[in-house]
Write a protein that holds these residues in place. Structure first.
Motif, PDB file in Angstrom:
ATOM      1  N   ASP A 145      22.141  49.660  84.454  1.00  0.00           N
ATOM      2  CA  ASP A 145      21.581  50.617  83.490  1.00  0.00           C
ATOM      3  C   ASP A 145      20.727  51.437  84.107  1.00  0.00           C
ATOM      4  OD1 ASP A 145      23.448  49.315  81.345  1.00  0.00           O
ATOM      5  OD2 ASP A 145      21.660  48.598  80.460  1.00  0.00           O
ATOM      6  N   LEU A 146      20.090  51.133  85.016  1.00  0.00           N
ATOM      7  CA  LEU A 146      19.043  51.685  85.853  1.00  0.00           C
ATOM      8  C   LEU A 146      19.636  52.845  86.751  1.00  0.00           C
ATOM      9  CD1 LEU A 146      16.458  49.065  86.973  1.00  0.00           C
ATOM     10  CD2 LEU A 146      16.353  50.745  84.978  1.00  0.00           C
ATOM     11  N   ALA A 147      21.047  52.764  87.059  1.00  0.00           N
ATOM     12  CA  ALA A 147      21.794  53.887  87.706  1.00  0.00           C
ATOM     13  C   ALA A 147      21.810  55.139  87.225  1.00  0.00           C
ATOM     14  CB  ALA A 147      23.083  53.400  88.248  1.00  0.00           C
ATOM     15  N   TYR A 148      21.936  55.226  85.745  1.00  0.00           N
ATOM     16  CA  TYR A 148      21.781  56.612  85.111  1.00  0.00           C
ATOM     17  C   TYR A 148      20.605  57.283  85.367  1.00  0.00           C
ATOM     18  CZ  TYR A 148      23.041  59.858  81.782  1.00  0.00           C
ATOM     19  OH  TYR A 148      23.154  61.177  81.047  1.00  0.00           O
ATOM     20  N   LEU A 149      19.386  56.394  84.802  1.00  0.00           N
ATOM     21  CA  LEU A 149      18.042  56.862  84.878  1.00  0.00           C
ATOM     22  C   LEU A 149      17.963  57.403  86.370  1.00  0.00           C
ATOM     23  CD1 LEU A 149      15.411  57.411  83.946  1.00  0.00           C
ATOM     24  CD2 LEU A 149      14.748  54.897  84.461  1.00  0.00           C
ATOM     25  N   GLN A 150      18.192  56.606  87.420  1.00  0.00           N
ATOM     26  CA  GLN A 150      17.823  57.108  88.868  1.00  0.00           C
ATOM     27  C   GLN A 150      18.655  58.444  89.151  1.00  0.00           C
ATOM     28  OE1 GLN A 150      19.379  54.405  91.917  1.00  0.00           O
ATOM     29  NE2 GLN A 150      18.172  55.279  93.335  1.00  0.00           N
ATOM     30  N   ASP A 151      20.016  58.523  88.602  1.00  0.00           N
ATOM     31  CA  ASP A 151      20.726  59.532  88.894  1.00  0.00           C
ATOM     32  C   ASP A 151      20.047  61.028  88.142  1.00  0.00           C
ATOM     33  OD1 ASP A 151      22.942  61.165  89.505  1.00  0.00           O
ATOM     34  OD2 ASP A 151      23.952  60.826  87.737  1.00  0.00           O
ATOM     35  N   VAL A 152      19.744  60.759  86.904  1.00  0.00           N
ATOM     36  CA  VAL A 152      19.102  61.867  86.202  1.00  0.00           C
ATOM     37  C   VAL A 152      17.763  62.233  86.877  1.00  0.00           C
ATOM     38  CG1 VAL A 152      17.912  62.352  83.764  1.00  0.00           C
ATOM     39  CG2 VAL A 152      20.334  61.526  83.864  1.00  0.00           C
ATOM     40  N   GLU A 153      16.965  61.184  87.201  1.00  0.00           N
ATOM     41  CA  GLU A 153      15.608  61.710  87.866  1.00  0.00           C
ATOM     42  C   GLU A 153      15.845  62.124  88.999  1.00  0.00           C
ATOM     43  OE1 GLU A 153      12.428  61.057  86.669  1.00  0.00           O
ATOM     44  OE2 GLU A 153      13.382  60.698  84.512  1.00  0.00           O
ATOM     45  N   ALA A 154      16.855  61.730  89.879  1.00  0.00           N
ATOM     46  CA  ALA A 154      16.986  62.358  91.175  1.00  0.00           C
ATOM     47  C   ALA A 154      17.494  63.624  91.034  1.00  0.00           C
ATOM     48  CB  ALA A 154      17.958  61.411  92.012  1.00  0.00           C
ATOM     49  N   SER A 155      18.229  64.030  90.165  1.00  0.00           N
ATOM     50  CA  SER A 155      18.926  65.373  90.004  1.00  0.00           C
ATOM     51  C   SER A 155      17.897  66.280  89.429  1.00  0.00           C
ATOM     52  CB  SER A 155      20.153  65.174  89.360  1.00  0.00           C
ATOM     53  OG  SER A 155      19.952  64.959  87.852  1.00  0.00           O
ATOM     54  N   GLY A 156      16.854  65.878  88.770  1.00  0.00           N
ATOM     55  CA  GLY A 156      15.892  66.847  88.019  1.00  0.00           C
ATOM     56  C   GLY A 156      16.725  67.348  86.885  1.00  0.00           C
ATOM     57  N   ALA A 157      17.519  66.905  86.470  1.00  0.00           N
ATOM     58  CA  ALA A 157      18.367  67.583  85.386  1.00  0.00           C
ATOM     59  C   ALA A 157      17.514  67.864  84.172  1.00  0.00           C
ATOM     60  CB  ALA A 157      19.659  66.969  85.003  1.00  0.00           C
ATOM     61  N   PHE A 158      16.983  66.715  83.602  1.00  0.00           N
ATOM     62  CA  PHE A 158      16.346  66.972  82.331  1.00  0.00           C
ATOM     63  C   PHE A 158      15.145  65.691  82.359  1.00  0.00           C
ATOM     64  CE2 PHE A 158      15.482  66.044  77.795  1.00  0.00           C
ATOM     65  CZ  PHE A 158      15.209  67.310  77.264  1.00  0.00           C
ATOM     66  N   CYS A 159      13.990  66.151  82.965  1.00  0.00           N
ATOM     67  CA  CYS A 159      13.013  64.989  83.144  1.00  0.00           C
ATOM     68  C   CYS A 159      11.712  65.940  82.738  1.00  0.00           C
ATOM     69  CB  CYS A 159      12.874  65.182  84.762  1.00  0.00           C
ATOM     70  SG  CYS A 159      14.213  64.517  85.746  1.00  0.00           S
ATOM     71  N   PRO A 160      11.696  65.857  81.477  1.00  0.00           N
ATOM     72  CA  PRO A 160      10.337  66.471  80.809  1.00  0.00           C
ATOM     73  C   PRO A 160       9.308  65.469  80.775  1.00  0.00           C
ATOM     74  CG  PRO A 160      11.910  65.644  79.097  1.00  0.00           C
ATOM     75  CD  PRO A 160      12.339  65.573  80.403  1.00  0.00           C
ATOM     76  N   ALA A 161       8.030  65.762  80.750  1.00  0.00           N
ATOM     77  CA  ALA A 161       6.817  65.105  80.545  1.00  0.00           C
ATOM     78  C   ALA A 161       6.983  64.049  79.693  1.00  0.00           C
ATOM     79  CB  ALA A 161       5.382  65.683  80.571  1.00  0.00           C
ATOM     80  N   GLN A 162       7.426  64.510  78.449  1.00  0.00           N
ATOM     81  CA  GLN A 162       7.450  63.632  77.139  1.00  0.00           C
ATOM     82  C   GLN A 162       8.810  62.583  77.368  1.00  0.00           C
ATOM     83  OE1 GLN A 162       5.332  62.935  75.064  1.00  0.00           O
ATOM     84  NE2 GLN A 162       3.923  64.605  75.758  1.00  0.00           N
TER      85      GLN A 162
END
Length: 162
Positions: A145-162
């Motif tokens: 399940d952490l792979a999706y988070l890692q992918d989103v975070e690495a891509s910077g696609a949607f990483c708001p402060a909140q």
């Protein structure tokens, strides 16, 4: 004594309050079966109880369940990638016009939102429009399940402060 500990725990785990007057776009992320739709239902119930209007958008292309609980859930008319992308674009524009807070339930592991958000720098665009972007990541005990988070975070696609 136990109730005091629960109160302390609840206080320690509550997120920082956001300004009530500013609309929010809350987007769920995660693989299927991690509780995204249930999380949206809980958030909707809490908003209703507090008298805060919120719209629900369900973009889960394989397991759209929120329409079973709420009559006014918005969904893409076409389930193909371009249809969902066009629908997301309309959804963002509608939110900017109406100033309504929005709970967006994406399908488990669906990559359409990630590509859409990255193409617009969506978090920054929403902030510029006075809308608070919020990303909610859902996980099960499965390490994958952490792979999706890692992918989103690495891509910077949607990483708001909140």
């Amino acid at each position: 004594m136990a109730s005091a500990r629960r109160a302390d725990m609840a206080e320690a785990t509550d997120p920082e309050p956001m300004p009530a007057e500013q609309p929010k776009m809350v987007v769920t992320h995660g693989r299927g079966g991690t509780g995204k739709s249930t999380g949206v239902r809980i958030l909707k119930e809490r908003a209703d109880e507090a008298g805060r209007p919120v719209a629900i958008a369900d973009a889960d292309r394989t397991n759209a369940t929120l329409g079973s609980f709420y009559a006014d859930v918005v969904r893409p008319e076409y389930r193909g990638e371009q249809g969902v992308t066009d629908w997301l674009d309309d959804l963002v524009n509608t939110q900017a016009e109406t100033r309504m807070s929005l709970l967006l339930d994406m399908g488990g592991g669906d990559q359409v939102f990630k590509r859409f958000a990255a193409s617009l720098d969506l978090a920054a665009l929403l902030q510029a429009e006075g809308i608070t972007p919020v990303a909610l990541h859902f996980f099960s005990p499965d390490i994958d399940d952490l792979a999706y988070l890692q992918d989103v975070e690495a891509s910077g696609a949607f990483c708001p402060a909140q």
